[in-house]
Scaffold this active site. Structure first.
Site, PDB file in Angstrom:
ATOM      1  N   ARG A 192       0.830  -1.199   0.000  1.00 13.63           N
ATOM      2  CA  ARG A 192       0.000   0.000   0.000  1.00 13.63           C
ATOM      3  C   ARG A 192       0.874   1.262   0.000  1.00 13.63           C
ATOM      4  NH1 ARG A 192      -5.888   0.143   3.015  1.00 13.63           N
ATOM      5  NH2 ARG A 192      -6.877   0.387   1.022  1.00 13.63           N
ATOM      6  N   CYS A 243     -18.821   1.150   5.350  1.00 11.55           N
ATOM      7  CA  CYS A 243     -19.228   1.786   6.606  1.00 11.55           C
ATOM      8  C   CYS A 243     -20.661   1.553   7.049  1.00 11.55           C
ATOM      9  CB  CYS A 243     -18.976   3.285   6.513  1.00 11.55           C
ATOM     10  SG  CYS A 243     -17.235   3.681   6.342  1.00 11.55           S
TER      11      CYS A 243
HETATM   12  P1  NAI Z   1      -8.646   0.855   5.104  1.00  7.16           P
HETATM   13  O1  NAI Z   1      -8.766  -0.590   5.398  1.00  7.16           O
HETATM   14  O2  NAI Z   1      -8.685   1.339   3.696  1.00  7.16           O
HETATM   15  O3  NAI Z   1      -7.274   1.409   5.751  1.00  7.16           O
HETATM   16  C1  NAI Z   1      -6.827   1.079   7.016  1.00  7.16           C
HETATM   17  C2  NAI Z   1      -5.315   0.907   6.945  1.00  7.16           C
HETATM   18  O4  NAI Z   1      -4.812   0.773   8.279  1.00  7.16           O
HETATM   19  C3  NAI Z   1      -4.859  -0.352   6.211  1.00  7.16           C
HETATM   20  O5  NAI Z   1      -4.040   0.025   5.109  1.00  7.16           O
HETATM   21  C4  NAI Z   1      -4.082  -1.150   7.259  1.00  7.16           C
HETATM   22  O6  NAI Z   1      -2.943  -1.809   6.729  1.00  7.16           O
HETATM   23  C5  NAI Z   1      -3.671  -0.067   8.219  1.00  7.16           C
HETATM   24  N1  NAI Z   1      -3.355  -0.548   9.561  1.00  7.16           N
HETATM   25  C6  NAI Z   1      -4.076  -1.399  10.340  1.00  7.16           C
HETATM   26  N2  NAI Z   1      -3.452  -1.568  11.527  1.00  7.16           N
HETATM   27  C7  NAI Z   1      -2.333  -0.810  11.495  1.00  7.16           C
HETATM   28  C8  NAI Z   1      -1.282  -0.562  12.425  1.00  7.16           C
HETATM   29  N3  NAI Z   1      -1.294  -1.114  13.638  1.00  7.16           N
HETATM   30  N4  NAI Z   1      -0.272   0.260  12.055  1.00  7.16           N
HETATM   31  C9  NAI Z   1      -0.253   0.834  10.834  1.00  7.16           C
HETATM   32  N5  NAI Z   1      -1.223   0.640   9.910  1.00  7.16           N
HETATM   33  C10 NAI Z   1      -2.253  -0.166  10.238  1.00  7.16           C
HETATM   34  O7  NAI Z   1      -9.793   1.563   5.962  1.00  7.16           O
HETATM   35  P2  NAI Z   1     -10.542   2.956   5.652  1.00  7.16           P
HETATM   36  O8  NAI Z   1     -11.652   2.766   4.700  1.00  7.16           O
HETATM   37  O9  NAI Z   1      -9.529   4.008   5.405  1.00  7.16           O
HETATM   38  O10 NAI Z   1     -11.226   3.209   7.067  1.00  7.16           O
HETATM   39  C11 NAI Z   1     -10.468   3.566   8.208  1.00  7.16           C
HETATM   40  C12 NAI Z   1     -11.430   3.989   9.292  1.00  7.16           C
HETATM   41  O11 NAI Z   1     -12.163   5.156   8.850  1.00  7.16           O
HETATM   42  C13 NAI Z   1     -12.479   2.941   9.643  1.00  7.16           C
HETATM   43  O12 NAI Z   1     -12.742   3.025  11.024  1.00  7.16           O
HETATM   44  C14 NAI Z   1     -13.695   3.397   8.867  1.00  7.16           C
HETATM   45  O13 NAI Z   1     -14.891   2.994   9.491  1.00  7.16           O
HETATM   46  C15 NAI Z   1     -13.561   4.900   8.921  1.00  7.16           C
HETATM   47  N6  NAI Z   1     -14.194   5.629   7.826  1.00  7.16           N
HETATM   48  C16 NAI Z   1     -14.146   5.152   6.539  1.00  7.16           C
HETATM   49  C17 NAI Z   1     -14.726   5.866   5.515  1.00  7.16           C
HETATM   50  C18 NAI Z   1     -14.684   5.357   4.118  1.00  7.16           C
HETATM   51  O14 NAI Z   1     -15.376   5.928   3.274  1.00  7.16           O
HETATM   52  N7  NAI Z   1     -13.925   4.331   3.807  1.00  7.16           N
HETATM   53  C19 NAI Z   1     -15.398   7.151   5.748  1.00  7.16           C
HETATM   54  C20 NAI Z   1     -15.336   7.587   7.111  1.00  7.16           C
HETATM   55  C21 NAI Z   1     -14.769   6.830   8.102  1.00  7.16           C
END
Ligand code: NAI
Length: 481
Positions: free
Chosen positions: A38, A272
């Site tokens: 990523r 979400c």
């Molecule tokens: P995502 O899965 O695309 O990204 C999360 C990233 O965190 C991954 O790349 C993962 O490798 C990384 N990660 C996990 N544990 C880690 C650690 N200990 N150290 C470093 N990196 C780590 O998720 P996304 O969609 O960005 O969502 C993130 C949060 O935001 C979630 O709680 C989601 O509910 C919230 N959210 C998402 C929205 C969306 O449209 N996707 C909109 C608003 C909020």
């Protein structure tokens, strides 16, 4: 120079921080992630996510005051403000499985922050989390703090995929929750100052921590509820001869209701809505509020009903069997202008058709074949966990599914077409050419109400549009929901 670090380079962390770096040139912003592929993609010409306008923002700031790195600990150590934007999926096992949020990734990020920090920091919850998570995180941080002061803020993200850059440039509001004491207020002010670089201060709402956490879950529940409300109406429209677009327009012009989020469709998807409502349901149940929990459960049930209703309509219209028939699937992403397929209704519709032995030919302008195959063969809720924890279902269905690179190939020799994502390009397809190349009778099932049904009927198609008066053909083939 203020240094900001964001843990989690996903759909939220990447775009949010890129826009922050663009708007705050004097702040150094690092986005870190444990996933090397990523981060490599963020540092390349092919970003890991598709969002209109994002390439341009990243190009302007990357290497200047925006950095992507796997050196998580170093960047956390050097930062004044640490955003945590890791995934918070639905738990797949144990207490609360299928409902509660899995905070494993959040907790491990918090423990790492506590371990590597040597100076005071503001830690910002960007991920969507259950109410009172900040309290738990505070305990982890202060327990290991070695006298360092941590202030926790809740700053949930409201961007919508597909319009993330636009939403971040011009948010309806920015929400910051913090502790009410002097140190908490100072931290809120520091984050407010960052956003004030480009967001008018009257749009920056400051609340207590728990209100901010709950507001995010509430906002998603309300949005999803509107979709389920209009989708429930769409079923009634089909039964009565009303037109859901006309009903939604008439309802939405009431200023107390408003026109947005009233499009009937095959159902909502995305990472979400379902996850956050399930989480809300779990929180209600844990607080002894079963009636409130049941109310929100209904929003998800109607969504499931809508997907099933659509798939059943496809099967029943085509003489009650799709066995061995080629069905073209146009669109797999959960909405247009994103390559994200998490919880996309296409998964349920495709699985249902595959179970009835249809041969699917799938085309989506942004979703890769590998992703589609994974989605169709993965157990529910696994998609948001690391690859090593994902359980792949039996691969027997592989032969029934092909993924192709254009709509004309997908529809050639097909008996029917299902439009499952509202990509603009589907509106301007040459449907005469498509009709010629299909088996007859040729069906179009429009799950997003994007095609011109009148024109298609003139060409010769039998058309099903969600929530619209039915063709006589469809009326005579009653569908079981
Ligand atoms: P995502 O899965 O695309 O990204 C999360 C990233 O965190 C991954 O790349 C993962 O490798 C990384 N990660 C996990 N544990 C880690 C650690 N200990 N150290 C470093 N990196 C780590 O998720 P996304 O969609 O960005 O969502 C993130 C949060 O935001 C979630 O709680 C989601 O509910 C919230 N959210 C998402 C929205 C969306 O449209 N996707 C909109 C608003 C909020």
């Amino acid at each position: 120079m203020v240094k900001i670090c964001c843990i989690g380079a996903g759909y939220v962390g990447g775009p949010t921080m890129a826009v922050m770096a663009l708007k705050c040139p004097e702040i150094e912003v690092s986005v870190v992630d444990i996933s090397e592929p990523r981060i490599n993609a963020w540092n390349s010409d092919k970003l890991p996510i598709y969002e209109p306008g994002l390439d341009d923002v990243v190009k302007q700031c990357r290497g200047r005051n925006l950095f992507f790195s796997t050196d998580v600990e170093r960047h956390v150590f050097e930062s004044d403000i640490v955003f945590v934007s890791v995934n918070t999926p639905t738990k797949t096992q144990g207490l609360g499985a299928g409902k509660a949020a899995d905070l494993t990734y959040w907790e491990s990020a918090a423990r790492m922050i506590a371990d590597v920090s040597k100076s005071s920091k503001i830690v910002v919850e960007k991920s969507t989390v259950p109410v009172r998570t900040a309290e738990a995180i505070e305990k982890i941080l202060t327990h290991n703090s070695k006298g360092i002061e941590f202030q926790i803020l809740s700053n949930p993200e409201f961007l919508a995929e597909g319009t993330a850059v636009k939403d971040l440039y011009n948010p309806d509001r920015v929400l910051i929750g913090g502790r009410g004491n002097a140190a908490g207020e100072k931290a809120v002010q520091a984050l407010r100052d960052v956003y004030a670089h480009w967001v008018p201060v009257e749009r920056i709402i400051c609340t207590n921590l728990w209100s901010a956490e709950l507001s995010k879950l509430a906002a998603n529940a309300f949005l999803a509820q509107r979709i389920s409300s209009v989708n429930a109406m769409s079923a009634l429209c089909e039964a009565t001869g009303a037109d859901v677009t006309q009903v939604a327009h008439a309802v939405g012009t009431d200023t107390r209701i408003g026109p947005k989020f009233l499009n009937a469709s095959v159902g909502f998807g995305g990472s979400c809505f379902q996850k956050d409502i399930l989480n809300l349901i779990y929180i209600c149940e844990c607080n002894g509020l079963p009636e409130a929990a049941n109310y929100w459960k209904q929003v998800i049930k109607v969504n499931d009903y809508q997907k099933t209703r659509f798939a059943n309509r496809v099967v029943s219209s085509m003489f009650n069997t799709v066995s061995g028939k080629k069905v073209a699937i146009l669109g797999f992403a959960f909405k247009k202008d994103t390559g994200d397929t998490r919880e996309t209704p296409a998964i349920d519709v495709c699985n249902r058709l595959v179970a009835d032995k249809a041969k699917l030919s799938i085309y989506d302008p942004q979703v890769l074949e590998e992703q589609i195959r994974k989605d169709l063969f993965m157990a529910r809720f696994d998609w948001d966990h690391p690859v090593s924890l994902q359980q792949i279902k039996a691969e027997g269905m592989l032969e029934q599914v092909s993924v192709v690179s254009d709509a004309y190939e997908a529809t050639k020799d097909a008996h029917g077409i299902c439009v499952l994502t509202e990509w603009d390009e589907f509106k301007s397809l040459d449907f005469e050419r498509i009709f010629e190349s299909m088996r007859k009778p040729a069906f179009v099932f429009d799950g997003r109400n994007v095609v011109d049904a009148v024109k298609l009927r003139e060409i010769g198609f039998i058309v099903y549009s969600i929530g619209k008066p039915l063709d006589s053909w469809l009326k005579n083939m009653p569908s079981v929901a």
